[in-house]
Design an enzyme around this catalytic site. Structure first.
Site, PDB file in Angstrom:
ATOM      1  N   SER A 243      23.853  21.913  26.190  1.00  0.00           N
ATOM      2  CA  SER A 243      24.645  22.359  27.419  1.00  0.00           C
ATOM      3  C   SER A 243      25.705  23.528  26.982  1.00  0.00           C
ATOM      4  O   SER A 243      26.333  23.886  27.824  1.00  0.00           O
ATOM      5  CB  SER A 243      25.657  21.209  27.971  1.00  0.00           C
ATOM      6  OG  SER A 243      26.411  20.537  27.102  1.00  0.00           O
ATOM      7  N   LYS A 288      33.725  17.043  31.252  1.00  0.00           N
ATOM      8  CA  LYS A 288      33.969  18.131  30.533  1.00  0.00           C
ATOM      9  C   LYS A 288      34.925  19.040  31.322  1.00  0.00           C
ATOM     10  O   LYS A 288      35.799  19.913  30.804  1.00  0.00           O
ATOM     11  CB  LYS A 288      32.715  19.255  30.746  1.00  0.00           C
ATOM     12  CG  LYS A 288      31.708  18.540  29.851  1.00  0.00           C
ATOM     13  CD  LYS A 288      30.330  19.126  29.646  1.00  0.00           C
ATOM     14  CE  LYS A 288      29.360  18.621  28.656  1.00  0.00           C
ATOM     15  NZ  LYS A 288      28.237  19.328  28.513  1.00  0.00           N
TER      16      LYS A 288
END
Length: 354
Positions: A243, A288
């Site tokens: 990611s 996140k």
């Protein structure tokens, strides 16, 4: 002496038994993982581009999710009290054991680095070649119909006679079909070339929020080789998974382009990237967002929701509202869109950097 022992046991046996139960509870692992906000780390120290410059006035931050195996009931209670995301271990690790899961995460990280290099150099018009040779099977889910047919290490090169060069092609081809259908796979196993017939299954969402999809029930990585005149070194430590691809690519572009894309701003983000610069969906985006806000980010790049089953953009925007984030959530489809946004930002006076 025996009388003393019996007297002590009679008086304190309740405490001893309670202590024994507490010790047992502390030692018995549970089949779950906790997920919570991780770190937001500057990308500049992680990526070094040959002939590039490191003079960012702001920061590009890659964001992580902190994952923790539930080693005892007390850790599970901690997860419940703190509102951490709790997933069954088989779902969190794709049915792999801990060692194989760690290897998979490292291979995904290496793949994201290679794709970021290619995407960044192609964006800048620099020569780069990438040869994709199929997808390697790294794990097989317990409920997969491929159990006993496919093996870990097999490389899938075609589906029903159509060549498959990378993971994205395989996923797009398979998910358009229905559970119960069979596919013919061309597979390389060591020096042998095989043709295997595998039934498809319905996959549950990886986070419990994803819509079910049709799949083989295997975890794969793209087998690729990158040839570039520009050397790029990565020092990612223990960070794994795919990611960080978008943020790696932005850092490479920033080191090779004249000027500074950050312009004094703190820019966080997440998203996979392919060799053509397309940004893909990731897991744990809500965690996140929290990590980025805690780090003082002003902008958070998130993969745009392009398909009905996509939800990164939606989840990021919801998480930002929930925590009252001050930063802007910017959905992007491609590396070019992210660069264009950064180029549109005004230069931030040094005195106002936070």
């Amino acid at each position: 002496m025996r009388r003393v022992v019996r007297r002590l046991w009679k008086n304190y046996k309740g405490w001893v038994l309670a202590l024994a139960v507490l010790v047992v509870l502390a030692l018995v692992p549970l089949p779950y993982y906790l997920f919570m906000p991780g770190s937001a780390d500057p990308v500049e120290p992680v990526v070094t581009v040959q002939g590039g410059h490191k003079d960012e006035r702001g920061k590009l931050l890659l964001t992580t999710v902190y994952s923790l195996p539930v080693s005892n009931v007390y850790l599970l209670a901690y997860g419940l009290v703190t509102g951490s995301e709790i997933e069954p271990k088989n779902q969190a690790t794709f049915g792999l054991n801990d060692a194989d899961y760690e290897v998979l995460m490292k291979q995904m990280m290496e793949g994201s680095q290679n794709s970021a290099v290619v995407a960044a150099l192609r964006y800048l018009g620099k020569p780069v070649q990438v040869v994709q040779k199929g997808v390697e099977v790294r794990g097989i889910l317990p409920n997969s119909a491929a159990q006993g047919i496919l093996h870990q290490g097999d490389v899938i090169t075609a589906v029903d006679g159509q060549a498959v060069a990378n993971q994205d092609q395989l996923v797009r081809d398979i998910k358009s079909r229905s559970p119960g259908q069979t596919v013919r796979l061309a597979v390389k196993r060591g020096n042998a070339a095989l043709e295997l017939t595998v039934p498809l299954i319905q996959l549950s969402g990886s986070t419990g929020q994803d819509a079910p999809q049709t799949g083989l029930g295997v975890q794969v990585v793209t087998v690729q080789k990158v040839e570039s005149p520009v050397r790029v070194d990565f020092q990612t430590g223990n960070i794994g998974g795919p990611s960080a691809g978008l943020m790696f690519a932005l850092e490479i572009v920033n080191q090779l382009m004249p000027g500074d894309l950050t312009k004094g701003h703190i820019i966080a983000g997440t998203g996979t990237i392919d060799v053509d610069g397309r940004v893909g969906q990731i897991g744990g985006v809500e965690h996140k967002v929290v990590a980025a806000e805690r780090a003082g980010a002003e902008v958070f790049f998130v993969p745009a929701d392009a398909l009905p089953q996509d939800h990164n953009q939606r989840d990021a925007e919801a998480a930002a509202r929930r925590i009252g984030a001050k930063m802007r959530i910017i959905p992007v489809h491609t590396l070019a869109e992210a660069v264009m946004f950064l180029q549109s930002l005004p230069v931030k006076p040094s005195s106002s950097n936070r």
